[in-house]
Motif scaffolding. Sequence first.
Motif, mmCIF file in Angstrom:
data_model
loop_
_atom_site.group_PDB
_atom_site.id
_atom_site.type_symbol
_atom_site.label_atom_id
_atom_site.label_comp_id
_atom_site.label_asym_id
_atom_site.label_seq_id
_atom_site.Cartn_x
_atom_site.Cartn_y
_atom_site.Cartn_z
ATOM 1 N N CYS A 139 -5.805 2.175 3.378
ATOM 2 C CA CYS A 139 -5.934 0.936 2.616
ATOM 3 C C CYS A 139 -6.340 -0.235 3.496
ATOM 4 C CB CYS A 139 -4.628 0.619 1.887
ATOM 5 S SG CYS A 139 -4.272 1.737 0.507
ATOM 6 N N GLY A 161 -5.164 3.070 -2.938
ATOM 7 C CA GLY A 161 -3.818 3.570 -2.644
ATOM 8 C C GLY A 161 -3.287 4.491 -3.725
ATOM 9 N N ALA A 183 0.833 -1.209 0.000
ATOM 10 C CA ALA A 183 0.000 0.000 0.000
ATOM 11 C C ALA A 183 0.866 1.256 0.000
ATOM 12 C CB ALA A 183 -0.928 -0.009 1.214
ATOM 13 N N VAL A 219 -6.168 -1.875 -2.276
ATOM 14 C CA VAL A 219 -4.762 -1.462 -2.197
ATOM 15 C C VAL A 219 -4.353 -0.607 -3.391
ATOM 16 C CG1 VAL A 219 -2.372 -2.259 -2.135
ATOM 17 C CG2 VAL A 219 -4.101 -3.410 -0.744
#
Length: 442
Positions: free
Chosen positions: A300, A325, A272, A321
């Motif tokens: 995340c 992210g 992440a 993620v």
Amino acid sequence: MEINAGDTAWVLVSAALVFLMTPGLAFFYGGMVRVKSVLNMMMMSAITIAVVTIIWVLVGYSLTFAGDTGHVIGNFSEVGLKGLISPDAVSGTIPTLAFVAFQLMFAIITPALISGAIADRATFRGWIAFVVGWTCLVYFPVAHSVWFLDDGAGGWIGDNLKAIDFAGGTAVHVNAGAAALALALVLGRRVGWRKDPMRPHSLPLVILGAGLLWFGWFGFNAGSALSAGTTAAVTFVNTQVATAAAVIGWLIVERIRHGKATTLGMASGAVAGLVAITPSCGAVTPVGAIILGVLAGAICCFAVSLKYKFGYDDSLDVVGVHLVGGLFGSLAIGFLGTAAAPSAVNGLFYGGGVSQLGKQALANVVVAVYSFTVAFILGKVIDKTIGFRVSEDEEVTGVDQVEHAETAYDFLAAGSGLRGHSSVARTPAAETETSEKEGAHA
């Protein structure tokens, strides 16, 4: 401009580092799935190396970096890398072929990231067809829009809108994350989702994969400087700092929510952080990278549970993620960006107002919507024609056996060893001979 040996060496080494990330991703994803799917999961990453490499040489590089057509795509002037093996083919201070090789590795890993969302249930032929279609229809135009710069005559995102994406938050992670969400919806939920335990079968493989990704990511981010200088050093340090901070951020949230800090959480937190710092590694200070990393890890960690709230089966948390992210890391430039960093833009916290934040938001929303739409349509077409999802019975049996006629681990041989028999794998001929002997004795 003359070729600089140091810059060339750095870019070629960085290309090799980015290449290593795809095998690292295979280990990372492979360890996270159940034992009956590990080979298929690793193959889905590995096959992108073969498929995308050929497409990139034939048309991909030309469509991404050979001139500009409408600020959204290149042209066909350099198909087959025409003219690029000449000593006169130079991009900045490096041979153009070094740049070709470096960008190829980005094109390889981007579709591979998507595969984690459809673990355990996709046909191998359907996946290959998707990689070909999505890479041509989505990755090439998005990468061109983000990275083809030509004094206002290049791609609309990087050259006209002036949104910043240093190494792929928009072009790679948001792009892949949106497509992953689309495919998760197209293929539907796994058999037994939310009812059966679907734990990672090998956390050591997950940690190995995360370590390889972290190592390779220095080439991903610092290599994007395309020279061995201050920019590469800044992005290298920011990458390390943000990733370390994200591990801490994820584990803090995990400890608060579940009472334990896990190995899987540590590995996921690292990824992440790597994702979030990718677009912003050239725009923030090391202290800014710490702030960004801690927040990315925490956000995340919360985001991966969204699939349970909204009911989509994103097997390995690609959406939580990579999409979340990547989006956070890109938007963070609008807050934490500083003109003192190589990207030279001030965010809101440095007196720059909300202008850059708006540019970052627009670029990422457009890319996410476009990637999701094309991936959804492409996935549906593949599913209705050659088939994209295995049958329910085949899924229960395991895609390794069904799609590849292999298993990752020979439990039968191990079991026979425990019973006092040889654990050496038998050939079909040997098995036939043994059966005949056993039948005669009976």
